[in-house]
Design an enzyme around this catalytic site. Structure first.
Site, PDB file in Angstrom:
ATOM      1  N   ASP A  13       4.314   3.807 -20.401  1.00  0.00           N
ATOM      2  CA  ASP A  13       5.337   2.872 -20.492  1.00  0.00           C
ATOM      3  C   ASP A  13       4.998   1.651 -19.535  1.00  0.00           C
ATOM      4  O   ASP A  13       5.113   1.884 -18.219  1.00  0.00           O
ATOM      5  CB  ASP A  13       6.722   3.231 -20.413  1.00  0.00           C
ATOM      6  CG  ASP A  13       7.732   2.335 -20.979  1.00  0.00           C
ATOM      7  OD1 ASP A  13       7.517   1.112 -20.743  1.00  0.00           O
ATOM      8  OD2 ASP A  13       8.490   2.775 -21.722  1.00  0.00           O
ATOM      9  N   THR A  32       9.718  -1.924 -25.451  1.00  0.00           N
ATOM     10  CA  THR A  32       9.266  -0.519 -25.494  1.00  0.00           C
ATOM     11  C   THR A  32       9.520  -0.094 -27.106  1.00  0.00           C
ATOM     12  O   THR A  32       8.624   0.597 -27.590  1.00  0.00           O
ATOM     13  CB  THR A  32      10.180   0.418 -24.555  1.00  0.00           C
ATOM     14  OG1 THR A  32       9.952  -0.140 -23.258  1.00  0.00           O
ATOM     15  CG2 THR A  32      10.052   1.699 -24.785  1.00  0.00           C
ATOM     16  N   ASN A  68      13.938  -3.900 -28.927  1.00  0.00           N
ATOM     17  CA  ASN A  68      14.722  -2.513 -28.520  1.00  0.00           C
ATOM     18  C   ASN A  68      16.135  -2.647 -29.266  1.00  0.00           C
ATOM     19  O   ASN A  68      16.566  -1.530 -29.522  1.00  0.00           O
ATOM     20  CB  ASN A  68      14.851  -2.748 -26.973  1.00  0.00           C
ATOM     21  CG  ASN A  68      13.637  -2.193 -26.143  1.00  0.00           C
ATOM     22  OD1 ASN A  68      12.607  -1.506 -26.738  1.00  0.00           O
ATOM     23  ND2 ASN A  68      13.617  -2.472 -24.939  1.00  0.00           N
ATOM     24  N   LYS A  78      12.657   8.320 -22.180  1.00  0.00           N
ATOM     25  CA  LYS A  78      13.642   7.402 -22.678  1.00  0.00           C
ATOM     26  C   LYS A  78      13.747   7.678 -24.285  1.00  0.00           C
ATOM     27  O   LYS A  78      13.135   8.136 -24.875  1.00  0.00           O
ATOM     28  CB  LYS A  78      12.761   5.969 -23.030  1.00  0.00           C
ATOM     29  CG  LYS A  78      12.897   5.071 -21.678  1.00  0.00           C
ATOM     30  CD  LYS A  78      12.159   3.796 -21.879  1.00  0.00           C
ATOM     31  CE  LYS A  78      11.969   3.003 -20.722  1.00  0.00           C
ATOM     32  NZ  LYS A  78      11.298   1.698 -20.976  1.00  0.00           N
ATOM     33  N   ASP A  79      15.155   7.772 -24.644  1.00  0.00           N
ATOM     34  CA  ASP A  79      15.669   7.998 -26.089  1.00  0.00           C
ATOM     35  C   ASP A  79      14.694   7.531 -26.967  1.00  0.00           C
ATOM     36  O   ASP A  79      14.254   8.073 -27.981  1.00  0.00           O
ATOM     37  CB  ASP A  79      17.046   8.071 -25.990  1.00  0.00           C
ATOM     38  CG  ASP A  79      17.611   6.568 -25.985  1.00  0.00           C
ATOM     39  OD1 ASP A  79      16.724   5.516 -25.802  1.00  0.00           O
ATOM     40  OD2 ASP A  79      18.764   6.415 -25.784  1.00  0.00           O
ATOM     41  N   ARG A  80      14.331   6.150 -26.986  1.00  0.00           N
ATOM     42  CA  ARG A  80      13.783   5.201 -28.034  1.00  0.00           C
ATOM     43  C   ARG A  80      12.545   5.777 -28.325  1.00  0.00           C
ATOM     44  O   ARG A  80      11.697   5.619 -29.261  1.00  0.00           O
ATOM     45  CB  ARG A  80      13.934   3.939 -27.911  1.00  0.00           C
ATOM     46  CG  ARG A  80      13.597   3.408 -26.370  1.00  0.00           C
ATOM     47  CD  ARG A  80      13.720   1.651 -26.325  1.00  0.00           C
ATOM     48  NE  ARG A  80      13.592   1.235 -25.102  1.00  0.00           N
ATOM     49  CZ  ARG A  80      14.355   1.197 -24.079  1.00  0.00           C
ATOM     50  NH1 ARG A  80      15.522   1.936 -23.974  1.00  0.00           N
ATOM     51  NH2 ARG A  80      14.238   0.439 -23.075  1.00  0.00           N
ATOM     52  N   ASP A 119       3.014   0.613 -24.535  1.00  0.00           N
ATOM     53  CA  ASP A 119       3.885   0.211 -25.319  1.00  0.00           C
ATOM     54  C   ASP A 119       3.757  -1.447 -25.253  1.00  0.00           C
ATOM     55  O   ASP A 119       4.192  -2.308 -25.841  1.00  0.00           O
ATOM     56  CB  ASP A 119       5.258   0.636 -25.084  1.00  0.00           C
ATOM     57  CG  ASP A 119       5.573   0.755 -23.764  1.00  0.00           C
ATOM     58  OD1 ASP A 119       5.020   0.540 -22.995  1.00  0.00           O
ATOM     59  OD2 ASP A 119       6.939   1.086 -23.731  1.00  0.00           O
ATOM     60  N   HIS A 120       3.325  -1.903 -23.933  1.00  0.00           N
ATOM     61  CA  HIS A 120       2.997  -3.302 -23.697  1.00  0.00           C
ATOM     62  C   HIS A 120       2.826  -3.381 -22.304  1.00  0.00           C
ATOM     63  O   HIS A 120       2.715  -2.169 -21.501  1.00  0.00           O
ATOM     64  CB  HIS A 120       4.624  -3.989 -23.946  1.00  0.00           C
ATOM     65  CG  HIS A 120       5.792  -3.061 -22.959  1.00  0.00           C
ATOM     66  ND1 HIS A 120       5.763  -3.096 -21.492  1.00  0.00           N
ATOM     67  CD2 HIS A 120       6.643  -2.305 -23.296  1.00  0.00           C
ATOM     68  CE1 HIS A 120       6.659  -2.439 -21.177  1.00  0.00           C
ATOM     69  NE2 HIS A 120       7.526  -1.763 -22.222  1.00  0.00           N
TER      70      HIS A 120
HETATM   71 ZN    ZN Z   1       8.275  -0.042 -22.391  1.00  0.00          ZN
HETATM   72 ZN    ZN Z   2      10.165  -2.288 -19.436  1.00  0.00          ZN
END
Ligand code: ZN
Ligand code: ZN
Ligand code: ZN
Length: 538
Positions: A36, A77, A98, A159-161, A352-353
């Protein structure tokens, strides 16, 4: 004669083998690693300090895309993780941020919330989650279907997502970390009625408490010449302490009532190590990579994002995080060698970014960056009552009010559009419902189209001048813009089926999944628009 015969047999069987080689695969496990907020530049920047067994092993023994990018503007994310596993853009998978404003429901939706389900493994109310908003199959869904649901999918994250979206619709197990005062891996009743025994056991072992210890730099801090000074004006405090090493997590995490605040681990590199430990438990207890059906293990390292947001991309803390993550990767790969076997697994690693430098840091160094909190600026405008919601760069007009005021919708839209354009820092305001716009070409237009799902588009889209960030007076790093620093991420393929090498071409993150699908011989997800990276395939 005998020798000739033997030669014949060998050549016939060799040619039979090589004919089948590109149809069937020995791969037993695909490991998808997402870091992440990992900028591509963290590979060259810390290269000299990495061990031989982590990033260097992956890059030197695998395939590196040096110029991989996202092709939509909301670089956060949830859209990142969804894009990676579906091989398509938010315009199809529908995870446009998100969270987002849903105009039909007139409310904000968090990407993985689902009230129909209950949390597992926690006393708290978090965990009512499912992938229902993800409007695509994922690579591991396709693998489940292909193997008649014998190939497994396990997804783990802080993280859940990240965990839920990577797992897709058909995961066998999806687990994420719940910090607060619990410090446990939790899940949702979408997947099963109770946590698997091994997860209960892992939580009960309280291994997490072993990581509530002092965080000092891995190597002598003086050798961290790749990052800025430890004490600077660009970092947030860490649980009340000035952002300098060492961090005594035991003391910092102690709350007045005696509870431990497990945020201490989500914002320290021990979070990565702890997630790696948990991933290895999953590997063992779920028997991943053991039978002839391909399994998927998704490992999403979330803590680098929390650390980047707190300390900024130029901090000693971020550098230390990557040097330690390198060792976690080394341990993970060594375990794959032992448990699954060399030549039997395939890894992809991406992010993710990316992230920007802290705006203040750039401004202090003569980079003419400016900050603009558009929401704040809007409050002062006398036409702002015409706006119902501002979300993911979309402006949603208040159609009811416009009707009541007996103003023509087009006139109201024009008024808001022109008003927005006058705000210092607004680069352009696009009308995505205008056909002239929809059929126009251009870099920004394509970023908007790729980010826009028909259900969720607003009346207008606002783009800031690229030299403006969407924050005000902020510390630490952030992301979520279409700028190069947010779209540029690493992609590494490693292991079975992968050709050693690298590419300088612009490669899209959505190209990962069709490439993996082609190697393992299954179909890509339903709306994959990525292209196969043939250069990476043996
Ligand atoms: Zn992220
Ligand atoms: Zn962030
Ligand atoms: Zn610091």
């Amino acid at each position: 004669m005998n020798r000739f015969f033997l030669f014949l047999v060998i050549s016939i069987s060799y040619s039979l083998f090589s004919q089948n080689d590109h149809i069937k695969t020995d791969i037993k496990l695909v490991v998808g690693i997402v870091v992440d907020q990992m900028k591509y530049e963290y590979i060259p920047r810390y290269w000299d300090k990495y061990s031989e067994g982590g990033f260097k092993r992956l890059v030197n023994g695998g395939f590196l895309a040096k110029n991989a990018h996202y092709s939509y503007y909301q670089t956060s994310t949830a859209p990142g993780h969804a894009t990676i596993v579906t091989g398509t853009s938010p315009s199809f998978h529908r995870i446009i941020g998100n969270s987002w404003y849903d105009k039909k429901l007139d409310k904000n939706i968090y990407c993985v919330d689902d009230d129909r389900f209950n949390p597992l493994g926690t006393k708290s109310n978090i965990g009512k989650k499912s992938p229902k908003n993800l409007q695509s199959t994922t690579i591991s869904d396709e693998n489940r279907i292909f193997t008649n649901f014998k190939g497994k999918t396990i997804s783990v994250s802080f993280k859940d997502r990240s965990a839920v979206l990577s797992g897709g619709h058909t995961a066998n197990g999806v687990f994420w970390f719940h910090s607060s005062n619990e410090g446990v891996f939790v899940s949702s009743s979408y997947y099963f009625n109770k946590l698997p025994d091994w997860v209960e056991k892992f939580n009960n072992s309280r291994k997490v408490d072993e990581y509530i210890k002092t965080w000092d730099t891995l190597y002598n801090i003086k050798s961290y010449t790749e990052s800025g000074s430890d004490l600077n004006n660009y970092e947030e405090k860490f649980l009340g302490q000035n952002a300098t090493f060492p961090y005594d997590l035991k003391t910092l995490s102690k709350k007045e009532n005696g509870d431990t605040d497990y945020q201490a681990i989500t914002t320290s590199p021990y979070g990565n190590t702890f997630l790696k430990d948990f991933a290895l438990e999953a590997l063992k207890n779920e028997n991943l990579g053991e039978d002839k059906h391909i399994d998927f293990l998704h490992v999403n390292f979330s803590t680098p994002d929390h650390i980047g947001h707190k300390f900024g991309v130029n901090s000693k803390e971020v550098q230390d995080t990557y040097l330690r993550l390198d060792l976690d990767l080394k341990d993970l790969i060594n375990n794959l060698d032992k448990k699954v076997g060399k030549g039997k697994y395939l890894i992809y690693l991406t992010a993710d970014h990316g992230a920007t430098h802290v705006p203040k840091f750039l401004i202090d160094n003569k980079i003419p960056l400016k900050e603009l909190d558009l929401r704040n600026s809007l409050r002062e405008k006398d036409w702002s009552n015409l706006i119902k919601a501002y979300s993911n760069n979309y402006v949603f007009l208040n159609k009811e009010l416009i009707d009541n005021m007996e103003i023509d919708y087009e006139d109201a839209k024009e008024l808001v559009k022109n008003g927005l354009k006058e705000i210092d820092g607004v680069y352009e305001v696009y009308d995505i419902n205008d056909n002239n716009y929809m059929f126009s070409d251009g870099y920004y237009q394509s970023l908007i189209k790729n980010n826009s799902h028909p259900d969720l588009i607003g009346d207008l889209v606002v783009f800031l001048n690229p030299m403006y960030t969407t924050r005000y007076n902020s510390l630490g790093s952030s992301h979520g813009t279409p700028a190069f620093y947010d779209t540029h991420v690493p992609i590494i393929f490693y292991g079975a089926g992968i050709k050693t090498g690298y590419s300088n071409d612009i490669i899209n993150v959505k190209d990962i999944v069709p490439t993996i699908a082609s190697i393992i011989g299954i179909g890509a997800p339903v709306s994959t628009t990525g292209k196969i990276i043939s250069d990476a395939i043996k």
